[in-house]
Design an enzyme around this catalytic site. Structure first.
Site, PDB file in Angstrom:
ATOM      1  N   GLU A  26      -3.056  -0.611  -8.548  1.00 34.31           N
ATOM      2  CA  GLU A  26      -3.908   0.729  -8.230  1.00 34.31           C
ATOM      3  C   GLU A  26      -3.280   1.701  -7.961  1.00 34.31           C
ATOM      4  OE1 GLU A  26      -6.667   0.395  -4.807  1.00 34.31           O
ATOM      5  OE2 GLU A  26      -6.109   1.919  -3.924  1.00 34.31           O
ATOM      6  N   ASP A  37       0.828  -1.235   0.080  1.00 31.74           N
ATOM      7  CA  ASP A  37       0.132   0.124  -0.051  1.00 31.74           C
ATOM      8  C   ASP A  37       0.905   1.205  -0.068  1.00 31.74           C
ATOM      9  OD1 ASP A  37      -2.358   1.377  -0.029  1.00 31.74           O
ATOM     10  OD2 ASP A  37      -2.971   0.913   2.250  1.00 31.74           O
ATOM     11  N   HIS A  38       0.371   2.168  -0.980  1.00 25.91           N
ATOM     12  CA  HIS A  38       1.150   3.483  -0.710  1.00 25.91           C
ATOM     13  C   HIS A  38       2.586   3.217  -0.988  1.00 25.91           C
ATOM     14  CE1 HIS A  38      -1.801   6.724  -0.051  1.00 25.91           C
ATOM     15  NE2 HIS A  38      -2.487   5.788   0.536  1.00 25.91           N
ATOM     16  N   HIS A  51      -9.958   5.319   0.211  1.00 22.20           N
ATOM     17  CA  HIS A  51      -8.787   5.101   1.150  1.00 22.20           C
ATOM     18  C   HIS A  51      -9.410   5.840   2.516  1.00 22.20           C
ATOM     19  CE1 HIS A  51      -5.290   4.442  -1.566  1.00 22.20           C
ATOM     20  NE2 HIS A  51      -6.214   3.777  -2.062  1.00 22.20           N
ATOM     21  N   LYS A  72      -8.512  10.120   9.415  1.00 17.70           N
ATOM     22  CA  LYS A  72      -8.200   8.575  10.058  1.00 17.70           C
ATOM     23  C   LYS A  72      -9.256   8.387  11.287  1.00 17.70           C
ATOM     24  CE  LYS A  72      -4.863   7.895   7.310  1.00 17.70           C
ATOM     25  NZ  LYS A  72      -4.709   7.146   6.276  1.00 17.70           N
TER      26      LYS A  72
END
Ligand code: ZN
Length: 508
Positions: free
Chosen positions: A287, A177-178, A361, A329
């Site tokens: 992605e 991820d990221h 996200h 978040k």
């Protein structure tokens, strides 16, 4: 245990063994679904005081030889007791194909269930078995790895062990991820990850949407001349039908703005795809994330990026724009839901036109917009969660060991400024009630209070890595021990909390 091994030696069927484990309280340390057999060796996971072990009973098979562990003879059987290591997980993956991660793009609804501690997947799996959703169980960003002190082989191994323990055969993903550089992507691919989320934020120019024309023109002039020509030829003087009711077009000004903000990111994505993703073929989903920017992604900017990727032959499986309003978040959506809905619909149509899913996200706890997301995407969507699973772990600590939580809480507040370097949140610690005025049974309320949630949400790395002068961890080992002792409670909490996500998204 001796009795159980005798049953194995007596060649009882797997069904009988599982039934016996469920019926006999003396065997409660064995996870019934973890009992598997290959080439005459029976394997199962058992819980011990300080962790889990894989037991292989019955020698003579290749799997028995390949697993590393302590060997003994018991109940007339060769028995090997093995740690749940990365190395042993690779042996399991070899003999039990369902424990290997797979690309999940063929499935409509998928959810990223980032598990920062490596303890959440069993609870997630028990939940997901009842939904038409496929899970990405291994999902960590480099930022999270750095903050938790873990690595990709370990993250994947934890997911593999959970899948084996719960006998989950629906297929799971592993998302790097990221990732921000070629090296990071390469590393995740080498570790066998089946999804790459390329974060182009370092190539996106943070220019407000109302930036002065001269400023935009100046940056535009710095782009390669041939590239500018190509973009003008492609985008100007045309209209792009996206769906009935949505046709996009670009004015010279909007083209220049989009080129200045996104062109370097587009070029970077094409380069990473061609050099690293394309050779991996259908084994890996790609992605693209453009969500970590200062301004929301306008639907026309989304189109600007997507159209060029398609032209360049990049097979995007999901794309994460930054939506209007705020996706902070661990708390609900902040912003105007009606405005979100309007733009979100356009993002969905664009994603549909180019044949990929939208990826949401910071997707945890966004209950006020989940109905819109579920309805507009018709359930073809990827939603990422991570920190919320950590917060559920914290709730377990509050319940099981309030004294430990109190120390964590004080530490988190003391180190908030440090953590804010990594995460953008709005939390104001002054809104958090003084913990000394709260009784133990009131502590759980803190996890319903947005400021406290965010503070605990973003300080996880500092909490997990804090050490005493003696070198021993201040909290880490105690947190793991507490969650190990209260494993069932943690699993139930996750099922409840993530279940609420899936229900609100309409994915049941
Ligand atoms: Zn993101």
């Amino acid at each position: 245990m001796e009795d159980f091994l005798r049953l194995i030696a007596g060649k009882r069927s797997l069904c009988e063994l599982k039934r016996q484990v469920k019926a006999d309280p003396g065997l409660s340390a064995i996870y019934p679904a973890s009992i598997h057999e290959v080439d005459g060796t029976v394997l199962f996971i058992k819980k011990t005081e300080d962790g889990k072990k894989l037991v292989a009973a019955g020698g003579g098979s290749k799997v028995f030889v390949e697993l590393k562990g302590e060997e003994r003879v018991q109940a007339g059987l060769a028995v090997k007791e093995c740690d749940l290591t990365v190395e042993n997980s690779k042996v399991i993956r070899k003999y039990f194909p369902f424990t290997n991660p797979v690309p999940l793009s063929p499935f409509d609804a998928t959810i990223g269930l980032g598990d920062r501690l490596g303890l959440a997947s069993p609870g997630h799996i028990r939940l997901i078995k009842n939904y038409k959703v496929r899970p990405v169980l291994a999902q960590q960003s480099i930022r999270e790895l750095n903050l938790t002190g873990r690595d990709y082989p370990g993250v994947l191994a934890d997911a593999v062990w959970a899948v084996f323990q719960e006998d989950y055969r629906g297929g799971f993903g592993a998302d790097g991820d990221h990732l921000k550089s070629m090296d990071e992507v390469r590393m995740a691919l080498d570790c066998g990850f089946t999804m790459i989320t390329l974060d182009c934020s370092e190539y996106i120019k943070n220019l407000p949407s109302d930036a002065a024309g001269e400023e935009v023109d100046r940056f535009y002039g710095e782009l390669d001349q041939d590239e500018r020509k190509r973009l003008e030829m492609y985008f100007l003087g045309r209209s792009f039908p996206v769906s009935p009711g949505l046709t996009l077009s670009f004015s010279p000004e909007s083209l220049r703005y989009n080129a200045v903000v996104y062109q370097k990111a587009v070029n970077f994505a094409i380069k990473v795809y061609n050099e690293l993703l394309k050779p991996a073929g259908d084994r890996v989903d790609f992605e693209l994330s453009i969500d970590e920017t200062q301004t929301p992604t306008d639907p026309s900017s989304h189109f600007f990026v997507a159209a060029q990727l398609e032209e360049a032959g990049v097979k995007v499986k999901s794309l994460a724009p930054r939506f209007c309003g705020e996706f902070q978040k661990g708390i609900d959506y902040i912003g105007d839901v009606a405005c979100f809905e309007k733009e979100f619909k356009e993002h969905v149509r664009i994603a549909e036109k180019f044949g990929y899913k939208l990826s949401i996200h910071s997707g945890s706890d966004k209950f006020s917009v989940f109905p819109v997301i579920g309805r507009e995407t018709k359930g073809r969507v990827h939603v990422k969660t991570a920190g919320t699973n950590w917060l559920e772990a914290v709730k377990v600590i509050i319940e099981a060991d309030p004294a430990l939580y109190r120390r964590i809480h004080v530490f988190a507040l003391e180190h908030l400024e440090e953590a804010k370097k990594y995460y953008h949140i709005k939390a104001d610690p002054r809104n958090i009630p003084d913990i000394n005025t709260l009784r133990d049974e009131q502590l759980i309320e803190l996890m319903n209070q947005e400021d406290a949630r965010q503070v605990i949400h973003i300080t996880y790395g500092l909490i997990l890595q804090a050490r005493e002068e003696t070198g021993e961890y201040t909290f880490r080992d105690k947190i793991y021990a507490c969650l190990h002792r209260n494993e069932e409670l943690y699993a139930r909490r996750l099922q409840e909390h993530i279940g609420k996500h899936l229900q609100t998204l309409g994915l049941s």
